[in-house]
Design a protein around this motif. Sequence first.
Motif, short mmCIF file in Angstrom:
data_model
loop_
_atom_site.label_atom_id
_atom_site.label_comp_id
_atom_site.label_asym_id
_atom_site.label_seq_id
_atom_site.Cartn_x
_atom_site.Cartn_y
_atom_site.Cartn_z
N TYR A 124 0.86 -1.31 -0.11
CA TYR A 124 -0.05 0.08 0.16
C TYR A 124 0.91 1.34 0.19
CZ TYR A 124 0.86 0.27 5.05
OH TYR A 124 1.57 0.60 6.19
N VAL A 125 0.24 2.43 -0.33
CA VAL A 125 0.86 3.61 -0.14
C VAL A 125 -0.07 4.43 0.59
CG1 VAL A 125 2.20 3.72 -2.55
CG2 VAL A 125 -0.24 4.56 -2.31
N ILE A 155 5.24 4.00 1.69
CA ILE A 155 4.76 2.66 1.44
C ILE A 155 4.81 2.00 2.52
CG2 ILE A 155 5.47 3.33 -0.93
CD1 ILE A 155 8.10 1.48 -0.40
N GLY A 156 4.04 0.82 2.34
CA GLY A 156 4.20 -0.41 3.21
C GLY A 156 3.62 -1.69 2.91
N ILE A 157 3.38 -2.70 3.65
CA ILE A 157 2.80 -4.08 3.30
C ILE A 157 2.12 -4.46 4.62
CG2 ILE A 157 3.31 -6.47 2.97
CD1 ILE A 157 5.92 -5.75 1.51
N VAL A 169 4.34 -3.46 7.89
CA VAL A 169 5.80 -2.95 7.61
C VAL A 169 5.69 -1.83 6.93
CG1 VAL A 169 7.99 -3.47 7.01
CG2 VAL A 169 6.68 -5.40 7.95
N GLU A 170 6.10 -0.81 7.48
CA GLU A 170 6.17 0.52 6.66
C GLU A 170 7.34 1.46 6.74
OE1 GLU A 170 2.12 2.75 7.23
OE2 GLU A 170 3.41 4.22 8.21
N PHE A 171 7.57 2.15 5.68
CA PHE A 171 8.66 3.12 5.52
C PHE A 171 7.82 4.48 5.16
CE2 PHE A 171 11.56 5.78 3.01
CZ PHE A 171 12.67 5.95 3.88
N MET A 204 14.15 17.05 6.94
CA MET A 204 13.09 16.08 6.80
C MET A 204 13.31 14.93 7.76
SD MET A 204 13.65 15.22 3.00
CE MET A 204 12.25 14.40 2.70
N TYR A 205 12.41 14.12 7.98
CA TYR A 205 12.76 12.99 8.70
C TYR A 205 11.96 11.70 8.38
CZ TYR A 205 8.79 13.93 11.91
OH TYR A 205 7.50 14.51 12.20
N TYR A 206 12.49 10.43 8.95
CA TYR A 206 11.93 9.30 8.09
C TYR A 206 11.35 8.68 9.47
CZ TYR A 206 14.76 10.66 4.36
OH TYR A 206 15.57 11.43 3.37
N TYR A 207 10.44 7.55 9.20
CA TYR A 207 10.14 6.81 10.22
C TYR A 207 9.87 5.14 9.61
CZ TYR A 207 7.69 4.76 14.35
OH TYR A 207 7.43 3.78 15.27
#
Length: 223
Positions: A124-125, A155-157, A169-171, A204-207
């Motif tokens: 998924y997005v 995005i993720g699954i 699971v997601e980025f 910017m940051y990421y999780y």
Amino acid sequence: MTLSKKFFLLVFSLTSLNTFAQKIEIGGGLGAMNYKGDISPNFYPAFARLGGNLLFRYNPNKIVSFRTNLVLGSIYGDDSKVDDSFNQLRGKTFKTSINELNVVTEYNFFDYKYNRYHKDWTPYVFGGVGLMSFSPRDEKTSDYKTLQVVIPFGIGIKYNVTGPLDINVEFGTRKTFTDYLDNLGGDNPALPKNQQNDYSRSDMYYYTSLSLTYKFIKVYCPK
């Protein structure tokens, strides 16, 4: 209102509530938070710090979901560990705590709905909007606002483990509108050249997260 009408209204309300409840999903998880900015001009996995999240998801159909997330964590960077001579000369380091509340829409690429006959999954997005507050470890270098709007997307699954339990699971990336996540920002020509920053770009940051969720579904047992 007659007794029969009251009874019909009660049955209808309970049925509607039950139908709504079966579309609700709650959960939480752990992950890693990272950052890109002046002290980390590229993505450095070694700068990742632990984060956590709680989520509430509403699934009106198999394709689209609506979700709200509470994300807590921190970001970190160290000039001396960056492979750039300017960063190494500047020698700055920082750590900043981040609290984020967001609302996003998810789009599932495959029809995703629990089925007792098989385990379902889908990539998924997602994208949406959120509020982020941050708190640097060191004293603020300028009078900047620490409550900011962010644009989360990624995005993720999703994978159905068993029954109502799913793994996600997601980025995700967070587009921000501040240059002070690392407590280093703004155009200050009074600073020595080796202490200045690239004020033309926002931080910017990421999780990246692994979450376990529970769906309120009704499982019909064969007689």
